[in-house]
Design a protein around this motif. Structure first.
Motif, PDB file in Angstrom:
ATOM      1  N   VAL A 102     -20.683   2.340   8.759  1.00  0.00           N
ATOM      2  CA  VAL A 102     -19.839   1.611   7.818  1.00  0.00           C
ATOM      3  C   VAL A 102     -20.499   0.265   7.568  1.00  0.00           C
ATOM      4  O   VAL A 102     -21.319  -0.208   8.370  1.00  0.00           O
ATOM      5  CB  VAL A 102     -18.404   1.403   8.366  1.00  0.00           C
ATOM      6  N   VAL A 103     -20.169  -0.380   6.466  1.00  0.00           N
ATOM      7  CA  VAL A 103     -20.697  -1.710   6.156  1.00  0.00           C
ATOM      8  C   VAL A 103     -19.630  -2.733   6.514  1.00  0.00           C
ATOM      9  O   VAL A 103     -18.526  -2.710   5.965  1.00  0.00           O
ATOM     10  CB  VAL A 103     -21.084  -1.830   4.667  1.00  0.00           C
ATOM     11  N   ALA A 104     -19.956  -3.600   7.455  1.00  0.00           N
ATOM     12  CA  ALA A 104     -19.008  -4.623   7.902  1.00  0.00           C
ATOM     13  C   ALA A 104     -18.865  -5.719   6.850  1.00  0.00           C
ATOM     14  O   ALA A 104     -19.736  -5.898   5.988  1.00  0.00           O
ATOM     15  CB  ALA A 104     -19.484  -5.228   9.230  1.00  0.00           C
ATOM     16  N   ARG A 105     -17.768  -6.474   6.940  1.00  0.00           N
ATOM     17  CA  ARG A 105     -17.531  -7.549   5.986  1.00  0.00           C
ATOM     18  C   ARG A 105     -18.532  -8.683   6.161  1.00  0.00           C
ATOM     19  O   ARG A 105     -18.725  -9.488   5.244  1.00  0.00           O
ATOM     20  CB  ARG A 105     -16.108  -8.111   6.162  1.00  0.00           C
ATOM     21  N   GLY A 106     -19.125  -8.798   7.311  1.00  0.00           N
ATOM     22  CA  GLY A 106     -20.095  -9.861   7.544  1.00  0.00           C
ATOM     23  C   GLY A 106     -19.466 -11.153   8.014  1.00  0.00           C
ATOM     24  O   GLY A 106     -20.076 -12.219   7.916  1.00  0.00           O
ATOM     25  N   GLU A 107     -18.226 -11.068   8.548  1.00  0.00           N
ATOM     26  CA  GLU A 107     -17.550 -12.233   9.087  1.00  0.00           C
ATOM     27  C   GLU A 107     -17.214 -11.973  10.545  1.00  0.00           C
ATOM     28  O   GLU A 107     -17.073 -10.828  10.973  1.00  0.00           O
ATOM     29  CB  GLU A 107     -16.260 -12.517   8.303  1.00  0.00           C
ATOM     30  N   GLY A 108     -17.081 -13.051  11.307  1.00  0.00           N
ATOM     31  CA  GLY A 108     -16.723 -12.903  12.707  1.00  0.00           C
ATOM     32  C   GLY A 108     -16.483 -14.246  13.346  1.00  0.00           C
ATOM     33  O   GLY A 108     -16.447 -15.280  12.671  1.00  0.00           O
ATOM     34  N   VAL A 109     -16.315 -14.226  14.676  1.00  0.00           N
ATOM     35  CA  VAL A 109     -16.140 -15.452  15.443  1.00  0.00           C
ATOM     36  C   VAL A 109     -17.072 -15.397  16.641  1.00  0.00           C
ATOM     37  O   VAL A 109     -17.433 -14.315  17.129  1.00  0.00           O
ATOM     38  CB  VAL A 109     -14.676 -15.641  15.906  1.00  0.00           C
ATOM     39  N   VAL A 110     -17.467 -16.587  17.108  1.00  0.00           N
ATOM     40  CA  VAL A 110     -18.330 -16.662  18.280  1.00  0.00           C
ATOM     41  C   VAL A 110     -17.516 -16.265  19.510  1.00  0.00           C
ATOM     42  O   VAL A 110     -16.513 -16.910  19.848  1.00  0.00           O
ATOM     43  CB  VAL A 110     -18.915 -18.079  18.436  1.00  0.00           C
ATOM     44  N   TYR A 111     -17.940 -15.193  20.173  1.00  0.00           N
ATOM     45  CA  TYR A 111     -17.260 -14.710  21.384  1.00  0.00           C
ATOM     46  C   TYR A 111     -17.805 -15.435  22.612  1.00  0.00           C
ATOM     47  O   TYR A 111     -17.062 -15.820  23.514  1.00  0.00           O
ATOM     48  CB  TYR A 111     -17.449 -13.199  21.502  1.00  0.00           C
ATOM     49  N   SER A 112     -19.155 -15.640  22.644  1.00  0.00           N
ATOM     50  CA  SER A 112     -19.825 -16.411  23.690  1.00  0.00           C
ATOM     51  C   SER A 112     -21.181 -16.809  23.145  1.00  0.00           C
ATOM     52  O   SER A 112     -21.653 -16.272  22.137  1.00  0.00           O
ATOM     53  CB  SER A 112     -19.961 -15.606  24.988  1.00  0.00           C
ATOM     54  N   TYR A 113     -21.832 -17.761  23.819  1.00  0.00           N
ATOM     55  CA  TYR A 113     -23.129 -18.204  23.311  1.00  0.00           C
ATOM     56  C   TYR A 113     -23.891 -18.938  24.407  1.00  0.00           C
ATOM     57  O   TYR A 113     -23.299 -19.372  25.422  1.00  0.00           O
ATOM     58  CB  TYR A 113     -22.964 -19.109  22.089  1.00  0.00           C
ATOM     59  N   VAL A 114     -25.183 -19.093  24.199  1.00  0.00           N
ATOM     60  CA  VAL A 114     -26.038 -19.924  25.044  1.00  0.00           C
ATOM     61  C   VAL A 114     -26.905 -20.769  24.116  1.00  0.00           C
ATOM     62  O   VAL A 114     -27.214 -20.362  22.988  1.00  0.00           O
ATOM     63  CB  VAL A 114     -26.942 -19.100  25.990  1.00  0.00           C
ATOM     64  N   VAL A 115     -27.295 -21.948  24.598  1.00  0.00           N
ATOM     65  CA  VAL A 115     -28.249 -22.792  23.885  1.00  0.00           C
ATOM     66  C   VAL A 115     -29.565 -22.698  24.648  1.00  0.00           C
ATOM     67  O   VAL A 115     -29.638 -23.107  25.810  1.00  0.00           O
ATOM     68  CB  VAL A 115     -27.776 -24.253  23.802  1.00  0.00           C
ATOM     69  N   SER A 140     -22.562 -28.302  18.015  1.00  0.00           N
ATOM     70  CA  SER A 140     -21.354 -28.054  17.223  1.00  0.00           C
ATOM     71  C   SER A 140     -20.837 -26.623  17.369  1.00  0.00           C
ATOM     72  O   SER A 140     -19.753 -26.302  16.883  1.00  0.00           O
ATOM     73  CB  SER A 140     -21.613 -28.359  15.749  1.00  0.00           C
ATOM     74  N   VAL A 141     -21.624 -25.776  18.025  1.00  0.00           N
ATOM     75  CA  VAL A 141     -21.197 -24.383  18.205  1.00  0.00           C
ATOM     76  C   VAL A 141     -20.167 -24.332  19.329  1.00  0.00           C
ATOM     77  O   VAL A 141     -20.289 -25.010  20.350  1.00  0.00           O
ATOM     78  CB  VAL A 141     -22.403 -23.490  18.528  1.00  0.00           C
ATOM     79  N   ALA A 142     -19.131 -23.506  19.151  1.00  0.00           N
ATOM     80  CA  ALA A 142     -18.085 -23.376  20.163  1.00  0.00           C
ATOM     81  C   ALA A 142     -17.531 -21.955  20.135  1.00  0.00           C
ATOM     82  O   ALA A 142     -17.614 -21.249  19.109  1.00  0.00           O
ATOM     83  CB  ALA A 142     -16.959 -24.379  19.911  1.00  0.00           C
ATOM     84  N   VAL A 143     -16.967 -21.523  21.259  1.00  0.00           N
ATOM     85  CA  VAL A 143     -16.296 -20.229  21.319  1.00  0.00           C
ATOM     86  C   VAL A 143     -15.130 -20.226  20.331  1.00  0.00           C
ATOM     87  O   VAL A 143     -14.364 -21.204  20.251  1.00  0.00           O
ATOM     88  CB  VAL A 143     -15.809 -19.948  22.758  1.00  0.00           C
ATOM     89  N   GLY A 144     -14.994 -19.159  19.565  1.00  0.00           N
ATOM     90  CA  GLY A 144     -13.949 -19.055  18.559  1.00  0.00           C
ATOM     91  C   GLY A 144     -14.344 -19.595  17.203  1.00  0.00           C
ATOM     92  O   GLY A 144     -13.559 -19.521  16.248  1.00  0.00           O
ATOM     93  N   MET A 145     -15.555 -20.124  17.091  1.00  0.00           N
ATOM     94  CA  MET A 145     -16.022 -20.700  15.818  1.00  0.00           C
ATOM     95  C   MET A 145     -16.211 -19.587  14.780  1.00  0.00           C
ATOM     96  O   MET A 145     -16.887 -18.590  15.039  1.00  0.00           O
ATOM     97  CB  MET A 145     -17.346 -21.422  16.061  1.00  0.00           C
ATOM     98  N   PRO A 146     -15.623 -19.718  13.577  1.00  0.00           N
ATOM     99  CA  PRO A 146     -15.842 -18.708  12.529  1.00  0.00           C
ATOM    100  C   PRO A 146     -17.287 -18.755  12.031  1.00  0.00           C
ATOM    101  O   PRO A 146     -17.857 -19.840  11.846  1.00  0.00           O
ATOM    102  CB  PRO A 146     -14.876 -19.117  11.416  1.00  0.00           C
ATOM    103  N   VAL A 147     -17.866 -17.618  11.815  1.00  0.00           N
ATOM    104  CA  VAL A 147     -19.238 -17.529  11.307  1.00  0.00           C
ATOM    105  C   VAL A 147     -19.318 -16.430  10.259  1.00  0.00           C
ATOM    106  O   VAL A 147     -18.463 -15.560  10.174  1.00  0.00           O
ATOM    107  CB  VAL A 147     -20.255 -17.252  12.443  1.00  0.00           C
ATOM    108  N   ARG A 148     -20.369 -16.537   9.467  1.00  0.00           N
ATOM    109  CA  ARG A 148     -20.614 -15.560   8.406  1.00  0.00           C
ATOM    110  C   ARG A 148     -22.077 -15.149   8.465  1.00  0.00           C
ATOM    111  O   ARG A 148     -22.955 -15.978   8.725  1.00  0.00           O
ATOM    112  CB  ARG A 148     -20.277 -16.173   7.047  1.00  0.00           C
ATOM    113  N   VAL A 149     -22.347 -13.885   8.212  1.00  0.00           N
ATOM    114  CA  VAL A 149     -23.718 -13.398   8.303  1.00  0.00           C
ATOM    115  C   VAL A 149     -24.555 -13.874   7.114  1.00  0.00           C
ATOM    116  O   VAL A 149     -24.039 -14.054   6.000  1.00  0.00           O
ATOM    117  CB  VAL A 149     -23.765 -11.857   8.396  1.00  0.00           C
ATOM    118  N   ALA A 150     -25.833 -14.130   7.375  1.00  0.00           N
ATOM    119  CA  ALA A 150     -26.816 -14.444   6.331  1.00  0.00           C
ATOM    120  C   ALA A 150     -28.083 -13.687   6.679  1.00  0.00           C
ATOM    121  O   ALA A 150     -28.293 -13.276   7.828  1.00  0.00           O
ATOM    122  CB  ALA A 150     -27.080 -15.948   6.259  1.00  0.00           C
ATOM    123  N   TYR A 151     -28.943 -13.523   5.686  1.00  0.00           N
ATOM    124  CA  TYR A 151     -30.155 -12.730   5.891  1.00  0.00           C
ATOM    125  C   TYR A 151     -31.368 -13.609   5.607  1.00  0.00           C
ATOM    126  O   TYR A 151     -31.530 -14.107   4.496  1.00  0.00           O
ATOM    127  CB  TYR A 151     -30.134 -11.487   4.995  1.00  0.00           C
TER     128      TYR A 151
END
Length: 295
Positions: free
Chosen positions: A217-230, A267-278
């Motif tokens: 399926v093709v996803a909408r390309g939106e999501g939220v940061v679940y976890s991250y590392v710098v 500025s990145v945080a858990v729960g931050m809304p993000v959008r896919v780019a290519y």
């Protein structure tokens, strides 16, 4: 300039004939001969014993630094080729003729004659023109002692391609559909063709019903940061540190790993809304990345 205009200019420069240059700054001398012999590994005693210069040194005696505003036929021609885009240069052949030995104490004067331009021609280096000129060295009252035919290829370098991005994904039968989608600007998520279960990363078998039949399926390309590392260290080829690697949770129910870009790492945080780019990484590879989205 067009190729025809370059050939016309070359004909005009050749018609000027031989033009004398300035006499050498220094006469033929023993110290320079000694340095030459040492550099070339030439142990022939005839030169220093008889006060003669090796014939191949002819060009050495009159070499000077490039002069601003030089309008010699060769300089005019080389400049015109550069302006027309033929900026690459490689020597193709050099033929020297020696009429006699040059003696210590003689002062040489060079004279240059532009002889012609051939082209345009297709070569392994690219399209170019072969430029040829002849330099003659005179001693005393105009006695020619040596001459050199010199030919170069002035070519138009091919357009520089971007360096391949060093971190390339592994593409196989399980993941090819995903990378095909990325190239089309689609974020594809693998699904089971039998029960509809979505899964990422892609795999050969459905974890729910164990079917090997696959779809996507093709996803909408939106999501939220679940976890991250710098990432600060160690250095990563092709990347500048620090950079953010995040696990992004999609509303479709799967999580995808990718870089968060276009914002400072702090500025990145858990729960931050993000959008896919290519993002094109080189001439062949496109990667999906995540940019800050609307809250």
């Amino acid at each position: 300039m067009t190729g025809e205009e370059l050939l016309d200019l070359a004909a005009k420069q050749a018609a000027l004939g031989e033009l004398a240059g300035a006499p050498a700054d220094d006469p033929v001398n023993v110290p320079m001969i000694r340095h030459w012999l040492a550099a070339m590994g030439d142990r022939n005693p005839v030169y220093l014993d008889r006060g003669l210069a090796p014939p191949a040194m002819a060009q050495v005696w009159t070499m000077t630094a490039p002069a601003p505003g030089d309008r010699s036929p060769v300089s005019v021609m080389m400049g015109a080729l550069d302006e027309a885009g033929y900026t690459g240069v490689v020597a193709t052949n050099c033929e020297q003729t020696y009429h006699r030995y040059v003696r210590v104490g003689e002062l040489l004067t060079p004279a240059t004659r532009f002889t012609g331009l051939a082209g345009p021609k297709r070569t392994a280096l690219g399209e170019g023109f072969f430029a040829t000129w002849v330099v003659t060295w005179y001693a005393g009252e105009g006695e020619p002692v040596a001459e050199m035919l010199f030919r170069v290829l002035k070519f138009r370098p091919p357009e520089k391609r971007a360096e391949p991005y060093p971190l390339r994904p592994s593409v196989n039968r399980d993941t090819a559909f995903f990378w095909d989608g990325v190239r089309r600007g689609e974020l594809r998520v693998q699904s089971c063709a039998d029960c509809g279960e979505l899964r990422h990363p892609p795999g050969p078998m459905c974890p729910r019903c164990h079917s090997a039949n696959r779809a996507h399926v093709v996803a909408r390309g939106e999501g939220v940061v679940y976890s991250y590392v710098v990432h600060h260290h160690p250095p990563v080829p092709g990347r500048e540190t620090p950079f953010v690697v995040a696990v992004v949770e999609l509303p479709e129910g799967v999580r995808i790993v990718g870089n968060v870009v276009d914002c400072p790492p702090e500025s990145v945080a858990v729960g931050m809304p993000v959008r896919v780019a290519y993002r094109p990484m080189d001439d062949e590879l496109v990667l999906p990345v995540w940019t800050p989205g609307e809250p």
